[in-house]
Motif scaffolding. Sequence first.
Motif, PDB file in Angstrom:
ATOM      1  N   ASP A  71      63.574 -61.209 -15.465  1.00  0.00           N
ATOM      2  CA  ASP A  71      64.469 -62.237 -15.984  1.00  0.00           C
ATOM      3  C   ASP A  71      65.888 -62.011 -15.453  1.00  0.00           C
ATOM      4  OD1 ASP A  71      65.857 -64.195 -17.362  1.00  0.00           O
ATOM      5  OD2 ASP A  71      64.953 -63.737 -19.307  1.00  0.00           O
ATOM      6  N   VAL A  72      66.100 -62.416 -14.208  1.00  0.00           N
ATOM      7  CA  VAL A  72      67.388 -62.205 -13.557  1.00  0.00           C
ATOM      8  C   VAL A  72      68.495 -63.042 -14.205  1.00  0.00           C
ATOM      9  CG1 VAL A  72      67.121 -63.911 -11.694  1.00  0.00           C
ATOM     10  CG2 VAL A  72      68.467 -61.835 -11.307  1.00  0.00           C
ATOM     11  N   ASP A  73      68.131 -64.194 -14.753  1.00  0.00           N
ATOM     12  CA  ASP A  73      69.141 -65.032 -15.417  1.00  0.00           C
ATOM     13  C   ASP A  73      69.709 -64.329 -16.650  1.00  0.00           C
ATOM     14  OD1 ASP A  73      69.095 -67.882 -14.030  1.00  0.00           O
ATOM     15  OD2 ASP A  73      67.040 -67.149 -14.111  1.00  0.00           O
ATOM     16  N   ALA A  74      68.848 -63.721 -17.447  1.00  0.00           N
ATOM     17  CA  ALA A  74      69.302 -62.992 -18.632  1.00  0.00           C
ATOM     18  C   ALA A  74      70.127 -61.774 -18.229  1.00  0.00           C
ATOM     19  CB  ALA A  74      68.117 -62.581 -19.496  1.00  0.00           C
ATOM     20  N   ALA A  75      69.704 -61.082 -17.159  1.00  0.00           N
ATOM     21  CA  ALA A  75      70.456 -59.919 -16.683  1.00  0.00           C
ATOM     22  C   ALA A  75      71.852 -60.333 -16.231  1.00  0.00           C
ATOM     23  CB  ALA A  75      69.698 -59.232 -15.549  1.00  0.00           C
ATOM     24  N   TYR A  76      71.945 -61.472 -15.548  1.00  0.00           N
ATOM     25  CA  TYR A  76      73.239 -61.972 -15.084  1.00  0.00           C
ATOM     26  C   TYR A  76      74.138 -62.322 -16.281  1.00  0.00           C
ATOM     27  CZ  TYR A  76      76.638 -64.662 -12.391  1.00  0.00           C
ATOM     28  OH  TYR A  76      77.792 -65.134 -11.811  1.00  0.00           O
ATOM     29  N   ALA A  77      73.577 -63.000 -17.258  1.00  0.00           N
ATOM     30  CA  ALA A  77      74.351 -63.354 -18.453  1.00  0.00           C
ATOM     31  C   ALA A  77      74.860 -62.097 -19.154  1.00  0.00           C
ATOM     32  CB  ALA A  77      73.497 -64.195 -19.395  1.00  0.00           C
ATOM     33  N   GLU A  78      74.028 -61.072 -19.228  1.00  0.00           N
ATOM     34  CA  GLU A  78      74.452 -59.829 -19.876  1.00  0.00           C
ATOM     35  C   GLU A  78      75.551 -59.133 -19.073  1.00  0.00           C
ATOM     36  OE1 GLU A  78      72.791 -55.555 -21.516  1.00  0.00           O
ATOM     37  OE2 GLU A  78      71.334 -57.072 -20.889  1.00  0.00           O
ATOM     38  N   ALA A  79      75.408 -59.119 -17.740  1.00  0.00           N
ATOM     39  CA  ALA A  79      76.440 -58.496 -16.900  1.00  0.00           C
ATOM     40  C   ALA A  79      77.784 -59.200 -17.094  1.00  0.00           C
ATOM     41  CB  ALA A  79      76.019 -58.533 -15.434  1.00  0.00           C
ATOM     42  N   LEU A  80      77.742 -60.528 -17.162  1.00  0.00           N
ATOM     43  CA  LEU A  80      78.980 -61.290 -17.405  1.00  0.00           C
ATOM     44  C   LEU A  80      79.561 -60.975 -18.772  1.00  0.00           C
ATOM     45  CD1 LEU A  80      78.024 -64.802 -15.954  1.00  0.00           C
ATOM     46  CD2 LEU A  80      79.649 -63.151 -14.983  1.00  0.00           C
ATOM     47  N   SER A  81      78.699 -60.946 -19.782  1.00  0.00           N
ATOM     48  CA  SER A  81      79.196 -60.711 -21.143  1.00  0.00           C
ATOM     49  C   SER A  81      79.782 -59.313 -21.300  1.00  0.00           C
ATOM     50  CB  SER A  81      78.091 -60.945 -22.170  1.00  0.00           C
ATOM     51  OG  SER A  81      77.145 -59.893 -22.150  1.00  0.00           O
ATOM     52  N   ARG A  82      79.320 -58.379 -20.493  1.00  0.00           N
ATOM     53  CA  ARG A  82      79.845 -57.009 -20.547  1.00  0.00           C
ATOM     54  C   ARG A  82      81.087 -56.838 -19.675  1.00  0.00           C
ATOM     55  NH1 ARG A  82      76.169 -52.503 -21.878  1.00  0.00           N
ATOM     56  NH2 ARG A  82      74.399 -53.361 -23.011  1.00  0.00           N
ATOM     57  N   GLY A  83      81.430 -57.880 -18.933  1.00  0.00           N
ATOM     58  CA  GLY A  83      82.634 -57.835 -18.114  1.00  0.00           C
ATOM     59  C   GLY A  83      82.507 -57.043 -16.826  1.00  0.00           C
ATOM     60  N   PHE A  84      81.284 -56.841 -16.349  1.00  0.00           N
ATOM     61  CA  PHE A  84      81.096 -56.097 -15.109  1.00  0.00           C
ATOM     62  C   PHE A  84      81.588 -56.918 -13.916  1.00  0.00           C
ATOM     63  CE2 PHE A  84      77.332 -54.011 -17.393  1.00  0.00           C
ATOM     64  CZ  PHE A  84      78.095 -52.913 -17.776  1.00  0.00           C
ATOM     65  N   ASP A  85      81.989 -56.215 -12.872  1.00  0.00           N
ATOM     66  CA  ASP A  85      82.474 -56.837 -11.639  1.00  0.00           C
ATOM     67  C   ASP A  85      81.286 -57.434 -10.874  1.00  0.00           C
ATOM     68  OD1 ASP A  85      83.819 -57.534  -9.282  1.00  0.00           O
ATOM     69  OD2 ASP A  85      83.930 -55.464  -8.568  1.00  0.00           O
ATOM     70  N   ILE A  86      81.248 -58.757 -10.782  1.00  0.00           N
ATOM     71  CA  ILE A  86      80.181 -59.449 -10.062  1.00  0.00           C
ATOM     72  C   ILE A  86      80.604 -59.547  -8.594  1.00  0.00           C
ATOM     73  CG2 ILE A  86      78.839 -61.574  -9.844  1.00  0.00           C
ATOM     74  CD1 ILE A  86      78.288 -59.952 -12.447  1.00  0.00           C
ATOM     75  N   VAL A  87      79.860 -58.896  -7.728  1.00  0.00           N
ATOM     76  CA  VAL A  87      80.152 -58.865  -6.297  1.00  0.00           C
ATOM     77  C   VAL A  87      79.664 -60.139  -5.624  1.00  0.00           C
ATOM     78  CG1 VAL A  87      79.663 -57.621  -4.141  1.00  0.00           C
ATOM     79  CG2 VAL A  87      80.092 -56.347  -6.265  1.00  0.00           C
ATOM     80  N   ARG A  88      78.491 -60.608  -6.024  1.00  0.00           N
ATOM     81  CA  ARG A  88      77.915 -61.878  -5.549  1.00  0.00           C
ATOM     82  C   ARG A  88      77.283 -62.545  -6.754  1.00  0.00           C
ATOM     83  NH1 ARG A  88      76.544 -65.456  -1.949  1.00  0.00           N
ATOM     84  NH2 ARG A  88      74.427 -66.136  -1.549  1.00  0.00           N
ATOM     85  N   PRO A  89      77.665 -63.794  -7.032  1.00  0.00           N
ATOM     86  CA  PRO A  89      77.119 -64.474  -8.215  1.00  0.00           C
ATOM     87  C   PRO A  89      75.626 -64.762  -8.080  1.00  0.00           C
ATOM     88  CG  PRO A  89      78.500 -65.967  -6.939  1.00  0.00           C
ATOM     89  CD  PRO A  89      78.610 -64.616  -6.298  1.00  0.00           C
ATOM     90  N   LEU A  90      75.023 -65.080  -9.182  1.00  0.00           N
ATOM     91  CA  LEU A  90      73.596 -65.400  -9.222  1.00  0.00           C
ATOM     92  C   LEU A  90      73.304 -66.541  -8.246  1.00  0.00           C
ATOM     93  CD1 LEU A  90      70.869 -64.814 -10.573  1.00  0.00           C
ATOM     94  CD2 LEU A  90      71.494 -66.477 -12.327  1.00  0.00           C
ATOM     95  N   THR A  91      72.379 -66.289  -7.340  1.00  0.00           N
ATOM     96  CA  THR A  91      72.089 -67.219  -6.260  1.00  0.00           C
ATOM     97  C   THR A  91      70.601 -67.192  -5.947  1.00  0.00           C
ATOM     98  OG1 THR A  91      74.244 -66.702  -5.276  1.00  0.00           O
ATOM     99  CG2 THR A  91      72.647 -67.783  -3.846  1.00  0.00           C
ATOM    100  N   THR A  92      70.038 -68.340  -5.632  1.00  0.00           N
ATOM    101  CA  THR A  92      68.691 -68.387  -5.059  1.00  0.00           C
ATOM    102  C   THR A  92      68.876 -68.389  -3.554  1.00  0.00           C
ATOM    103  OG1 THR A  92      67.830 -69.606  -6.956  1.00  0.00           O
ATOM    104  CG2 THR A  92      66.527 -69.681  -4.925  1.00  0.00           C
ATOM    105  N   GLU A  93      68.437 -67.323  -2.917  1.00  0.00           N
ATOM    106  CA  GLU A  93      68.645 -67.141  -1.482  1.00  0.00           C
ATOM    107  C   GLU A  93      67.631 -67.949  -0.682  1.00  0.00           C
ATOM    108  OE1 GLU A  93      71.281 -65.734  -0.515  1.00  0.00           O
ATOM    109  OE2 GLU A  93      71.796 -64.106  -1.874  1.00  0.00           O
ATOM    110  N   THR A  94      67.973 -68.228   0.560  1.00  0.00           N
ATOM    111  CA  THR A  94      67.094 -69.029   1.425  1.00  0.00           C
ATOM    112  C   THR A  94      65.762 -68.344   1.680  1.00  0.00           C
ATOM    113  OG1 THR A  94      68.114 -68.113   3.411  1.00  0.00           O
ATOM    114  CG2 THR A  94      69.024 -70.183   2.580  1.00  0.00           C
ATOM    115  N   TRP A  95      65.688 -67.035   1.533  1.00  0.00           N
ATOM    116  CA  TRP A  95      64.430 -66.319   1.755  1.00  0.00           C
ATOM    117  C   TRP A  95      63.596 -66.207   0.483  1.00  0.00           C
ATOM    118  CZ3 TRP A  95      69.267 -64.202   2.360  1.00  0.00           C
ATOM    119  CH2 TRP A  95      69.637 -63.201   1.477  1.00  0.00           C
ATOM    120  N   GLY A  96      64.016 -66.883  -0.593  1.00  0.00           N
ATOM    121  CA  GLY A  96      63.150 -67.060  -1.750  1.00  0.00           C
ATOM    122  C   GLY A  96      63.380 -66.176  -2.950  1.00  0.00           C
TER     123      GLY A  96
END
Length: 117
Positions: A71-96
Amino acid sequence: MRPIKIVANLTVPNIEDSKDFYRDFLGLGSEEFNLGWVARFTAPDSGACIQLVTRDETSPSDSVVSIMTDDVDAAYAEALSRGFDIVRPLTTETWGVRRFLVRAPDGNVINIVHHHS
């Protein structure tokens, strides 16, 4: 977050030049994928694996480890809520894959990823 697999990312100058050592000498004989800038080599009998990376194609920083989660979406939401430094935002990459990169408080960049089946 629930990690389901963790893979070390080793920086190499050239994947093709590194194959013999990692694939043949270390016995990581199965090349799971190779995108030219990242490739995963796995031992067919044990599942032990390593990723070789020349330079992350879409992130401003390279990661030291990839952590697969269901569940990468939940992990991303938690990282944001904890104030961690996001180097690259949640993205669906061209390679899937769907992923984001986050900087740990110690400075290491971690690739959090979900591989679509």
